[in-house]
Design a protein around this motif. Sequence first.
Motif, PDB file in Angstrom:
ATOM      1  N   GLN A   1     -15.248  67.687 -34.453  1.00 42.60           N
ATOM      2  CA  GLN A   1     -14.356  67.028 -33.493  1.00 42.60           C
ATOM      3  C   GLN A   1     -13.090  67.846 -33.255  1.00 42.60           C
ATOM      4  OE1 GLN A   1     -13.725  63.094 -35.077  1.00 42.60           O
ATOM      5  NE2 GLN A   1     -15.809  62.409 -34.628  1.00 42.60           N
ATOM      6  N   ARG A   2     -12.541  68.437 -34.315  1.00 45.55           N
ATOM      7  CA  ARG A   2     -11.357  69.285 -34.159  1.00 45.55           C
ATOM      8  C   ARG A   2     -11.679  70.532 -33.350  1.00 45.55           C
ATOM      9  NH1 ARG A   2      -8.349  70.657 -39.691  1.00 45.55           N
ATOM     10  NH2 ARG A   2      -7.405  72.201 -38.278  1.00 45.55           N
ATOM     11  N   ALA A   3     -12.884  71.062 -33.542  1.00 45.54           N
ATOM     12  CA  ALA A   3     -13.255  72.311 -32.882  1.00 45.54           C
ATOM     13  C   ALA A   3     -13.515  72.128 -31.400  1.00 45.54           C
ATOM     14  CB  ALA A   3     -14.496  72.901 -33.555  1.00 45.54           C
ATOM     15  N   ARG A   4     -13.964  70.925 -30.996  1.00 46.73           N
ATOM     16  CA  ARG A   4     -14.376  70.733 -29.608  1.00 46.73           C
ATOM     17  C   ARG A   4     -13.277  71.100 -28.601  1.00 46.73           C
ATOM     18  NH1 ARG A   4     -15.499  65.618 -29.732  1.00 46.73           N
ATOM     19  NH2 ARG A   4     -17.600  65.952 -30.501  1.00 46.73           N
ATOM     20  N   PRO A   5     -12.053  70.565 -28.713  1.00 47.65           N
ATOM     21  CA  PRO A   5     -11.040  70.933 -27.718  1.00 47.65           C
ATOM     22  C   PRO A   5     -10.617  72.398 -27.807  1.00 47.65           C
ATOM     23  CG  PRO A   5     -10.093  69.551 -29.445  1.00 47.65           C
ATOM     24  CD  PRO A   5     -11.580  69.521 -29.631  1.00 47.65           C
ATOM     25  N   LEU A   6     -10.681  72.984 -28.992  1.00 45.21           N
ATOM     26  CA  LEU A   6     -10.346  74.408 -29.103  1.00 45.21           C
ATOM     27  C   LEU A   6     -11.394  75.254 -28.390  1.00 45.21           C
ATOM     28  CD1 LEU A   6      -9.187  74.639 -32.832  1.00 45.21           C
ATOM     29  CD2 LEU A   6      -7.813  74.230 -30.784  1.00 45.21           C
ATOM     30  N   ARG A   7     -12.655  74.887 -28.554  1.00 50.05           N
ATOM     31  CA  ARG A   7     -13.728  75.603 -27.855  1.00 50.05           C
ATOM     32  C   ARG A   7     -13.554  75.467 -26.344  1.00 50.05           C
ATOM     33  NH1 ARG A   7     -17.493  73.635 -30.593  1.00 50.05           N
ATOM     34  NH2 ARG A   7     -17.865  75.418 -31.969  1.00 50.05           N
ATOM     35  N   GLU A   8     -13.185  74.270 -25.897  1.00 53.67           N
ATOM     36  CA  GLU A   8     -12.978  74.045 -24.464  1.00 53.67           C
ATOM     37  C   GLU A   8     -11.818  74.880 -23.940  1.00 53.67           C
ATOM     38  OE1 GLU A   8     -12.470  69.857 -24.235  1.00 53.67           O
ATOM     39  OE2 GLU A   8     -14.607  69.395 -24.403  1.00 53.67           O
ATOM     40  N   ARG A   9     -10.741  74.977 -24.718  1.00 55.63           N
ATOM     41  CA  ARG A   9      -9.589  75.778 -24.273  1.00 55.63           C
ATOM     42  C   ARG A   9      -9.937  77.261 -24.209  1.00 55.63           C
ATOM     43  NH1 ARG A   9      -5.154  73.959 -28.464  1.00 55.63           N
ATOM     44  NH2 ARG A   9      -3.900  75.610 -27.443  1.00 55.63           N
ATOM     45  N   LEU A  10     -10.675  77.749 -25.198  1.00 55.90           N
ATOM     46  CA  LEU A  10     -11.095  79.146 -25.163  1.00 55.90           C
ATOM     47  C   LEU A  10     -12.028  79.413 -23.993  1.00 55.90           C
ATOM     48  CD1 LEU A  10     -11.792  80.042 -28.906  1.00 55.90           C
ATOM     49  CD2 LEU A  10     -10.124  81.124 -27.393  1.00 55.90           C
ATOM     50  N   LEU A  11     -12.925  78.486 -23.751  1.00 57.17           N
ATOM     51  CA  LEU A  11     -13.855  78.649 -22.642  1.00 57.17           C
ATOM     52  C   LEU A  11     -13.109  78.646 -21.313  1.00 57.17           C
ATOM     53  CD1 LEU A  11     -16.751  78.957 -21.793  1.00 57.17           C
ATOM     54  CD2 LEU A  11     -17.039  76.482 -21.973  1.00 57.17           C
ATOM     55  N   ALA A  12     -12.069  77.819 -21.202  1.00 57.60           N
ATOM     56  CA  ALA A  12     -11.271  77.795 -19.970  1.00 57.60           C
ATOM     57  C   ALA A  12     -10.591  79.136 -19.742  1.00 57.60           C
ATOM     58  CB  ALA A  12     -10.241  76.678 -20.041  1.00 57.60           C
ATOM     59  N   VAL A  13     -10.100  79.769 -20.818  1.00 57.53           N
ATOM     60  CA  VAL A  13      -9.498  81.095 -20.687  1.00 57.53           C
ATOM     61  C   VAL A  13     -10.525  82.085 -20.175  1.00 57.53           C
ATOM     62  CG1 VAL A  13      -8.509  83.042 -21.968  1.00 57.53           C
ATOM     63  CG2 VAL A  13      -7.724  80.722 -22.441  1.00 57.53           C
ATOM     64  N   CYS A  14     -11.721  82.078 -20.759  1.00 57.00           N
ATOM     65  CA  CYS A  14     -12.779  82.997 -20.331  1.00 57.00           C
ATOM     66  C   CYS A  14     -13.133  82.791 -18.862  1.00 57.00           C
ATOM     67  CB  CYS A  14     -14.023  82.809 -21.191  1.00 57.00           C
ATOM     68  SG  CYS A  14     -13.842  83.295 -22.915  1.00 57.00           S
ATOM     69  N   ARG A  15     -13.256  81.546 -18.460  1.00 54.17           N
ATOM     70  CA  ARG A  15     -13.655  81.270 -17.082  1.00 54.17           C
ATOM     71  C   ARG A  15     -12.588  81.694 -16.090  1.00 54.17           C
ATOM     72  NH1 ARG A  15     -16.345  75.344 -18.502  1.00 54.17           N
ATOM     73  NH2 ARG A  15     -18.438  76.127 -18.975  1.00 54.17           N
ATOM     74  N   ARG A  16     -11.318  81.497 -16.452  1.00 53.55           N
ATOM     75  CA  ARG A  16     -10.247  81.949 -15.552  1.00 53.55           C
ATOM     76  C   ARG A  16     -10.256  83.464 -15.417  1.00 53.55           C
ATOM     77  NH1 ARG A  16      -7.135  77.856 -18.168  1.00 53.55           N
ATOM     78  NH2 ARG A  16      -6.183  79.434 -19.536  1.00 53.55           N
ATOM     79  N   LEU A  17     -10.460  84.156 -16.524  1.00 55.58           N
ATOM     80  CA  LEU A  17     -10.503  85.620 -16.477  1.00 55.58           C
ATOM     81  C   LEU A  17     -11.657  86.099 -15.604  1.00 55.58           C
ATOM     82  CD1 LEU A  17      -9.830  86.423 -20.236  1.00 55.58           C
ATOM     83  CD2 LEU A  17      -8.280  86.943 -18.334  1.00 55.58           C
ATOM     84  N   LEU A  18     -12.826  85.518 -15.810  1.00 55.89           N
ATOM     85  CA  LEU A  18     -14.000  85.946 -15.042  1.00 55.89           C
ATOM     86  C   LEU A  18     -13.863  85.580 -13.574  1.00 55.89           C
ATOM     87  CD1 LEU A  18     -16.782  85.040 -17.634  1.00 55.89           C
ATOM     88  CD2 LEU A  18     -15.863  87.287 -17.110  1.00 55.89           C
ATOM     89  N   ALA A  19     -13.234  84.446 -13.277  1.00 52.27           N
ATOM     90  CA  ALA A  19     -13.019  84.049 -11.887  1.00 52.27           C
ATOM     91  C   ALA A  19     -12.085  85.038 -11.187  1.00 52.27           C
ATOM     92  CB  ALA A  19     -12.446  82.646 -11.818  1.00 52.27           C
ATOM     93  N   THR A  20     -11.123  85.565 -11.922  1.00 44.64           N
ATOM     94  CA  THR A  20     -10.200  86.560 -11.361  1.00 44.64           C
ATOM     95  C   THR A  20     -10.961  87.788 -10.875  1.00 44.64           C
ATOM     96  OG1 THR A  20      -8.423  85.821 -12.813  1.00 44.64           O
ATOM     97  CG2 THR A  20      -8.206  88.026 -11.854  1.00 44.64           C
ATOM     98  N   ALA A  21     -12.015  88.130 -11.633  1.00 40.86           N
ATOM     99  CA  ALA A  21     -12.802  89.309 -11.278  1.00 40.86           C
ATOM    100  C   ALA A  21     -13.986  88.974 -10.388  1.00 40.86           C
ATOM    101  CB  ALA A  21     -13.301  89.992 -12.556  1.00 40.86           C
ATOM    102  N   GLY A  22     -14.104  87.702  -9.989  1.00 37.21           N
ATOM    103  CA  GLY A  22     -15.204  87.278  -9.141  1.00 37.21           C
ATOM    104  C   GLY A  22     -16.536  87.309  -9.838  1.00 37.21           C
ATOM    105  N   ARG A  23     -16.541  87.098 -11.164  1.00 44.86           N
ATOM    106  CA  ARG A  23     -17.810  87.126 -11.923  1.00 44.86           C
ATOM    107  C   ARG A  23     -18.329  85.703 -12.135  1.00 44.86           C
ATOM    108  NH1 ARG A  23     -16.934  91.732 -16.637  1.00 44.86           N
ATOM    109  NH2 ARG A  23     -15.605  93.131 -15.429  1.00 44.86           N
TER     110      ARG A  23
END
Length: 298
Positions: A276-298
Amino acid sequence: MLDQDEWRPLRDAHERRVDALTEPYLRRRERGVRHPVEDFLFEYYSHRPARLRRWHPGAGTVLLGPEAAERAGWRWHRTVPATGRGGAEATGVTLDVPAFLADRGRTVEFVAELLTATAGRTGHFGCFGLHEWAMVYRLPPEEVRHAALPLRLGAAGTDAVVEAHQIRCSHFDAYRFFTPPARPRNQLRPERSRQAELEQPGCLHANMDLYKWAYKLEPAVPGDLVADCFELARDVRVLDMRASPYDLSGYGHPPVRIETPEGKAEYVAAQRGFAQRARPLRERLLAVCRRLLATAGR
């Protein structure tokens, strides 16, 4: 866009937080004293305390002020024209996302794939931490990793626990340390190439590894998120070793006796709490990855 008097308190608070987390380890290191539980966070994980202490605002934030200018020479940073308070022209420093992705884009893609797959699965809570037992199964005493620690049940008792249970370890970086006689007893055959296929959110090591993925993506990941993942990894590590076959009572850690029904229930309850503690941390990390990839149009 943050003025210096806005971002410097964030940096200072981060440094104080990390100092409190790492000071015991640094004091022990100066004296040459080892700790079988806590040293893992600085030896298995390659992030040095000084790097953990370095605060980053994350991608998309521009820092203003004289102290921010010092960061212009840091790797993957660049200066940008900015407007300070009162409309005054200023120079800001920010993460150069294209340069970062040129070097680390494949890592971002891998982490995004892994975290997405892990988050989409139902957690498995029936492993009972037997991976640590499998790492010493039928092993000569001189080859045990923590040879200075006694085995609670002795070598024969430890082997008997392994033989009395079905082992279902899904994490490659735990499975690769199984002894040769223990490997055939595992229901799964984790491989590095199958990591995204097998990783699941109930796994203690998968949740500890959120710290690894966070620091591998610095400075795109905000410093507070890296520190949050470190704290989770620290707490999970304690359970990992309390449920192991080693006797850690001398370090103030009473055992979780997973060989008993009561110990299994205690382990599962703690494991669910960490998931349960890990779930929001995983979501926050995934959001960072998705923003980075969206910047590059991936």
